[in-house]
Enzyme design. Structure first.
Site, PDB file in Angstrom:
ATOM      1  CB  CYS A 117     -10.024  16.697  37.212  1.00  0.00           C
ATOM      2  SG  CYS A 117     -11.453  15.893  37.444  1.00  0.00           S
ATOM      3  CB  CYS A 119     -13.764  16.430  33.453  1.00  0.00           C
ATOM      4  SG  CYS A 119     -13.317  17.757  34.519  1.00  0.00           S
ATOM      5  CB  CYS A 127     -14.198  13.425  37.143  1.00  0.00           C
ATOM      6  SG  CYS A 127     -14.921  15.114  36.680  1.00  0.00           S
ATOM      7  CE  LYS A 192     -15.553  19.947  41.129  1.00  0.00           C
ATOM      8  NZ  LYS A 192     -14.767  19.514  40.109  1.00  0.00           N
ATOM      9  NE  ARG A 202     -19.443  20.842  34.680  1.00  0.00           N
ATOM     10  CZ  ARG A 202     -20.337  20.232  35.431  1.00  0.00           C
ATOM     11  NH1 ARG A 202     -21.370  20.159  34.834  1.00  0.00           N
ATOM     12  NH2 ARG A 202     -20.363  19.912  36.414  1.00  0.00           N
ATOM     13  NE  ARG A 214     -18.112  17.453  36.156  1.00  0.00           N
ATOM     14  CZ  ARG A 214     -17.676  17.004  35.054  1.00  0.00           C
ATOM     15  NH1 ARG A 214     -17.811  15.689  34.517  1.00  0.00           N
ATOM     16  NH2 ARG A 214     -17.253  17.897  33.964  1.00  0.00           N
ATOM     17  CD  GLU A 230     -16.572  13.441  50.511  1.00  0.00           C
ATOM     18  OE1 GLU A 230     -15.154  13.240  50.250  1.00  0.00           O
ATOM     19  OE2 GLU A 230     -17.364  12.531  49.604  1.00  0.00           O
ATOM     20  CE  LYS A 245     -15.408  23.800  41.678  1.00  0.00           C
ATOM     21  NZ  LYS A 245     -14.725  23.102  40.774  1.00  0.00           N
ATOM     22  CB  SER A 271     -17.374  29.667  36.358  1.00  0.00           C
ATOM     23  OG  SER A 271     -18.206  28.318  36.603  1.00  0.00           O
ATOM     24  CE1 TYR A 310     -12.172  30.832  36.699  1.00  0.00           C
ATOM     25  CE2 TYR A 310     -14.180  30.832  38.268  1.00  0.00           C
ATOM     26  CZ  TYR A 310     -13.244  30.192  37.486  1.00  0.00           C
ATOM     27  OH  TYR A 310     -13.040  28.756  37.514  1.00  0.00           O
TER      28      TYR A 310
HETATM   29  C1  PBG Z   1     -12.902  19.892  37.101  1.00  0.00           C
HETATM   30  C2  PBG Z   1     -13.332  21.185  37.566  1.00  0.00           C
HETATM   31  C3  PBG Z   1     -14.659  21.877  37.744  1.00  0.00           C
HETATM   32  C4  PBG Z   1     -14.419  23.007  38.179  1.00  0.00           C
HETATM   33  C5  PBG Z   1     -13.115  22.989  38.795  1.00  0.00           C
HETATM   34  N1  PBG Z   1     -12.634  21.838  38.376  1.00  0.00           N
HETATM   35  C6  PBG Z   1     -15.817  21.800  36.882  1.00  0.00           C
HETATM   36  C7  PBG Z   1     -16.595  20.494  37.337  1.00  0.00           C
HETATM   37  O1  PBG Z   1     -16.358  19.631  38.239  1.00  0.00           O
HETATM   38  O2  PBG Z   1     -17.402  20.210  36.220  1.00  0.00           O
HETATM   39  C8  PBG Z   1     -15.150  24.179  38.409  1.00  0.00           C
HETATM   40  C9  PBG Z   1     -14.831  25.640  38.618  1.00  0.00           C
HETATM   41  C10 PBG Z   1     -15.806  26.595  38.355  1.00  0.00           C
HETATM   42  O3  PBG Z   1     -16.728  26.758  38.040  1.00  0.00           O
HETATM   43  O4  PBG Z   1     -15.375  27.703  38.517  1.00  0.00           O
HETATM   44  N2  PBG Z   1     -13.356  18.731  37.870  1.00  0.00           N
HETATM   45 ZN    ZN Z   2     -13.393  16.862  36.615  1.00  0.00          ZN
END
Ligand code: PBG
Ligand code: ZN
Length: 322
Positions: A117, A119, A127, A192, A202, A214, A230, A245, A271, A310
Site C-alpha cells: 500500500c 499510505c 493509499c 476491506k 494507524r 478512505r 469485490e 477485513k 487492531s 495480533y
Molecule cells: C493499510 C492497512 C491498514 C490496515 C492494514 N493495511 C489500515 C488502513 O487501511 O488504514 C489495518 C490493519 C489493522 O487495523 O490491524 N492500507
Molecule cells: Zn493504505
C-alpha cells in the site's frame, strides 16, 4: 420422545469428537511492524504487547514467532521519509524491502507476506496518488505494481495489496509475472471496509490520512452483497487468496464470501478488535484466553480458512495447552 441434544455434550471427549470447527497454528498469520532507525523496540500504547522494531532488534521478535510455531508473518514497514508519491514504498532499499531481506536471511523458516500500500509512505497518508484532493486510481496502479515487484525481489513469499484501488490485482499479477515472480501468490485485501477499527494500527504504522477519510476507496460498511462482488472481481483478476477485513463485525460477510468464492479466504482480526479485548482483559473484566479463542473459532466457523491476528502467538501457545 425427547430429542436429547445433551448426549453429545456429556464429556469433554465426546464434545471434542463431534466438534464442527477446529483451529490450527498453521492457519495463523502474525503482523509485525518494522521502523527505520537503530535499537528501537517501541510499544504501541493502544496495542499492548505489540511493538515497532528496528531491523537490528527484530530478531528478538522473530525468535518468539519461531518458538510459537506460527509460520507466517505479515510485514508493515514504517519509513522515516514520506513524500507525496510514496517513494519509499517502491525503493529497493526501502525499510520494508530491507526488513524482508533480513528476515529471509535470519529466520528462513518464516514465511513472509508483504503488505502493499502507499499510505505508510505518503506524506498525505492516503493509499494512492492525489490530485486536487482526489485519490487517483489508474495512476496509482503502476506504483503498487512496482512496490510488489521490489518486495518479491527482496524475498517476500506472498504479496498482499491493501490499497483498494480498482484493478490492482491484475496490475500486480502482470508485473510479478513479467519480473519472474510467477509463483508468488497474491492475497488480496479484496473486501476491506472503511472502518473505525483500524485506528490503533494507524498509530503503529503512522498511516492516518492527513485529510478526509478512505471512504472513496474502501468499502461502505453498510453493504454485504457488494462485498461478494469485490471478492469475485479479485478472483477474476488473479487473486490466489481473498480477504474480509475487519473480521468480527463482518462475520456475515465472511460467511457469504466463503459461499461464493472457491479460493481460500482470509479474515483480518484487526487492531481495534485486538485493542478492545486487551483493554477489557487488562481491567479484569473478561477472561482474555477464553474470549480470544471464542473470537478465533467464530471467525473460522463463519468460513475463514486463514486468520490474520495480533493474538497469533498467544493463540499458538493456548492451542498447545488444549
Ligand atoms: C493499510 C492497512 C491498514 C490496515 C492494514 N493495511 C489500515 C488502513 O487501511 O488504514 C489495518 C490493519 C489493522 O487495523 O490491524 N492500507
Ligand atoms: Zn493504505
Amino acid at each position: 420422545m425427547i430429542t436429547r441434544q445433551r448426549r453429545l455434550r456429556s464429556s469433554e471427549a465426546i464434545r471434542r469428537l463431534v466438534r464442527e470447527t477446529r483451529l490450527s497454528v498453521d492457519e495463523l498469520i502474525y503482523p509485525i511492524f518494522v521502523v527505520e532507525g537503530e535499537n528501537i523496540k517501541n510499544p504501541i500504547d493502544s496495542m499492548p504487547g505489540i511493538y515497532q522494531y528496528s531491523i537490528d532488534r527484530i530478531d528478538e521478535e522473530l525468535d518468539r514467532v519461531v518458538e510459537s510455531g506460527v509460520r507466517w508473518i505479515l510485514i508493515f514497514g514504517v519509513p522515516a521519509h514520506k513524500d507525496e508519491v510514496g517513494s519509499e514504498a517502491y525503493n529497493e532499499q526501502g525499510i520494508t524491502q530491507r526488513a524482508i531481506r533480513h528476515i529471509k536471511e535470519h529466520a528462513p523458516e518464516l514465511m513472509v507476506v508483504a503488505d502493499v500500500c502507499l499510505c505508510e509512505y505518503t506524506s498525505h497518508g492516503h493509499c494512492g496518488l492525489i490530485k486536487d484532493g482526489i485519490i487517483l486510481n489508474d495512476e496509482t496502479l503502476p506504483l503498487l505494481a512496482k512496490a510488489a515487484v521490489t518486495l518479491a525481489d527482496a524475498g517476500a513469499d506472498m504479496i498482499a495489496p491493501s490499497d483498494m484501488m480498482d484493478g490492482r490485482v491484475a496490475a500486480i499479477r502482470a508485473a510479478l509475472d513479467e519480473s519472474g515472480h510467477t509463483n508468488t501468490p497474491i492475497m488480496s485485501y479484496s473486501t476491506k471496509f472503511a472502518s473505525a477499527y483500524y485506528s490503533p494500527f494507524r498509530d503503529a504504522a503512522h498511516s492516518a490520512p492527513q485529510f478526509g477519510d478512505r471512504k472513496t476507496y474502501q468499502m461502505d460498511h453498510h453493504n454485504g452483497r457488494e462485498a461478494v462482488r469485490e471478492s469475485m472481481l479479485d478472483v477474476d483478476e488473479g487473486a490466489d487468496i481473498v480477504m474480509v477485513k475487519p473480521a468480527l463485525a463482518f462475520l456475515d460477510v465472511v460467511k457469504e464470501v466463503s459461499w461464493n468464492v472457491d479460493i481460500p479466504l482470509a479474515a483480518y482480526n484487526v487492531s481495534g478488535e485486538y485493542s478492545m479485548v486487551k483493554a477489557a482483559a487488562a481491567n479484569g473484566w473478561i477472561d482474555e484466553k477464553r474470549i480470544v479463542m471464542e473470537n478465533m473459532i467464530a471467525i473460522k466457523r463463519a468460513g475463514a480458512d486463514i486468520i490474520i491476528t495480533y493474538h497469533a502467538l498467544d493463540v499458538a501457545k493456548w492451542l498447545k495447552d488444549e
